[in-house]
Design a protein around this motif. Structure first.
Motif, PDB file in Angstrom:
ATOM      1  N   GLY A  42       0.819  -1.200   0.000  1.00  0.00           N
ATOM      2  CA  GLY A  42       0.000   0.000   0.000  1.00  0.00           C
ATOM      3  C   GLY A  42       0.856   1.254   0.000  1.00  0.00           C
ATOM      4  O   GLY A  42       0.595   2.220  -0.719  1.00  0.00           O
ATOM      5  N   MET A  43       1.896   1.215   0.814  1.00  0.00           N
ATOM      6  CA  MET A  43       2.825   2.346   0.866  1.00  0.00           C
ATOM      7  C   MET A  43       3.440   2.582  -0.500  1.00  0.00           C
ATOM      8  O   MET A  43       3.482   3.715  -0.983  1.00  0.00           O
ATOM      9  N   ILE A  44       3.906   1.528  -1.136  1.00  0.00           N
ATOM     10  CA  ILE A  44       4.541   1.689  -2.441  1.00  0.00           C
ATOM     11  C   ILE A  44       3.559   2.319  -3.425  1.00  0.00           C
ATOM     12  O   ILE A  44       3.913   3.217  -4.191  1.00  0.00           O
ATOM     13  N   SER A  45       2.328   1.868  -3.357  1.00  0.00           N
ATOM     14  CA  SER A  45       1.320   2.445  -4.256  1.00  0.00           C
ATOM     15  C   SER A  45       1.211   3.941  -4.030  1.00  0.00           C
ATOM     16  O   SER A  45       1.221   4.736  -4.979  1.00  0.00           O
ATOM     17  N   VAL A  58      12.656   4.447   4.031  1.00  0.00           N
ATOM     18  CA  VAL A  58      11.795   3.684   3.126  1.00  0.00           C
ATOM     19  C   VAL A  58      12.328   3.758   1.706  1.00  0.00           C
ATOM     20  O   VAL A  58      12.382   2.755   0.990  1.00  0.00           O
ATOM     21  N   VAL A  59      12.733   4.939   1.288  1.00  0.00           N
ATOM     22  CA  VAL A  59      13.287   5.065  -0.057  1.00  0.00           C
ATOM     23  C   VAL A  59      14.513   4.180  -0.188  1.00  0.00           C
ATOM     24  O   VAL A  59      14.708   3.508  -1.203  1.00  0.00           O
ATOM     25  N   TRP A  60      15.292   4.132   0.847  1.00  0.00           N
ATOM     26  CA  TRP A  60      16.489   3.294   0.786  1.00  0.00           C
ATOM     27  C   TRP A  60      16.125   1.823   0.678  1.00  0.00           C
ATOM     28  O   TRP A  60      16.714   1.075  -0.083  1.00  0.00           O
ATOM     29  N   LYS A  61      15.113   1.417   1.444  1.00  0.00           N
ATOM     30  CA  LYS A  61      14.683   0.018   1.352  1.00  0.00           C
ATOM     31  C   LYS A  61      14.214  -0.305  -0.056  1.00  0.00           C
ATOM     32  O   LYS A  61      14.505  -1.377  -0.596  1.00  0.00           O
ATOM     33  N   LEU A  62      13.505   0.615  -0.660  1.00  0.00           N
ATOM     34  CA  LEU A  62      13.020   0.371  -2.015  1.00  0.00           C
ATOM     35  C   LEU A  62      14.183   0.290  -2.994  1.00  0.00           C
ATOM     36  O   LEU A  62      14.211  -0.583  -3.870  1.00  0.00           O
TER      37      LEU A  62
END
Lengths: 205, 205
Positions: A42-45, A58-62
């Motif tokens: 959901g977050m990615i969306s 979070v950006v780093w995890k992605l």
DNA sequence: GCACACTGTTCAATATATTAAACCCGATAG
DNA sequence: CTATCGGGTTTAATATATTGAACAGTGTGC
């Protein structure tokens, strides 16, 4: 509410579009990327649609999940729209460097006017031809593929041999040298990959 | 499908240290940087001490206030580990994609685990072999050099022809296609240069 | 001594990023 | 048709990032 100071040169990077592009190019679903990165789908969306300001973590995890560096997600996606191009390079209209004393000549397959992080060369060696290079920027890698004859590669003193239709990749941030091995002419394709051109030096204190 | 193992290549970037360094190097107080960036000085303090995970928007505001690019805050202080490398790729130990139905096979000359802005392929075409690719990221350019046979290049509908030992460079952010021309096998070297980020550039099946 | 200006830290209140689950929609079966 | 699945979106609850103000220390000058 932020006062929107006058030094707002450009907008914050549209990271959502970048993530969406990367994800699409790998044929990953939101669920896939969620599993790979540990960020909820959901977050990615929401990130891809620009509905939230993701946390740096979070950006780093992605970026990790996508297998790219953080910086790769921050570059503007379509800063300049080049237009469709097709350039045909023959031996005649292609910039060629000859080094008669050293027995080789080089065709430069890149346009020189654009700053690139990769340079492509076609190198023709005469027998006993030898092309010596000083170390490039730290992190530079070269990939050489031989199409005719045989080439010897010296990397920091170590000597290697590359046969026709084979490829070697090696560090080019040390002294290195390509040399025609044997008594036949050799033809090799050389790709020089420089590290990303960031690294703004820290100002002096 | 792909149970990717633990991918924790490195730690999230120590952005707080970087900001502190930049701020110190300019003799700015927290208040100064707060005024310049529009981020509260308490927040900056916590970020520098690693007590919070700042939002990407906040990091961007700080980069703006410091007059540096976002990427400059993300580089590891000294993460460059050169290490001299030499890798020899033969047809056997090189990852190869075959597409029997389409009459070509591709050797991938890059290691897939490293993030690059360029991808290098060696493509062998059977007669009538054809490799079709969907558009890549805007700004992507491809350079193809033919070493055996003859190759036809379609770029956004326009058809071109590249003879042996010649090279073409063209936009790859539109639909494009490489095709074996004539009845002999063809061998081509393909370099895909992405604008900044890396992207999987494998042909569409 | 006090007051002041400055540094950087921490605190309560608020805004919002993040999650897990619910939901919607098209495709593919059966 | 209904059922089911996978893809993407939204929703309610929670965690936490962010703010502005209050706090603490450090000199400086009077």
């Amino acid at each position: 509410m932020s006062a929107t100071p006058e030094n707002t040169p450009s907008a914050p990077p549209p990271i959502g579009q970048m993530i969406a592009q990367f994800r699409a190019s790998r044929n990953h679903s939101l669920q896939d990327l969620s599993n790979l990165s540990g960020v909820s789908k959901g977050m990615i969306s929401q990130i891809e649609n620009g509905q939230v300001n993701p946390t740096l973590a979070v950006v780093w995890k992605l970026a990790s999940g996508l297998g790219v560096r953080l910086q790769d997600l921050l570059d503007e996606p379509d800063a300049n729209k080049p237009g469709i191009e097709f350039i045909y390079l023959t031996k005649e209209n292609c910039p060629t460097l000859t080094s008669p004393g050293h027995g080789y000549e080089v065709q430069i397959l890149n346009t020189t006017d654009m700053v690139e992080t990769v340079e492509l060369y076609l190198v023709r060696f005469m027998p006993n031809g030898e092309m010596t290079s000083a170390p490039h920027v730290t992190g530079t890698m070269e990939t050489v593929t031989v199409f005719q004859g045989e080439v010897e590669v010296d990397v920091d003193g170590a000597r290697h041999r590359v046969k026709s239709h084979e490829t070697a990749r090696y560090s080019a941030d040390v002294p290195h040298c390509l040399r025609c091995a044997g008594d036949k002419e050799a033809l090799a394709y050389l790709a020089v990959k420089f590290p990303a051109p960031n690294q703004a030096a820290l100002p002096v204190p």
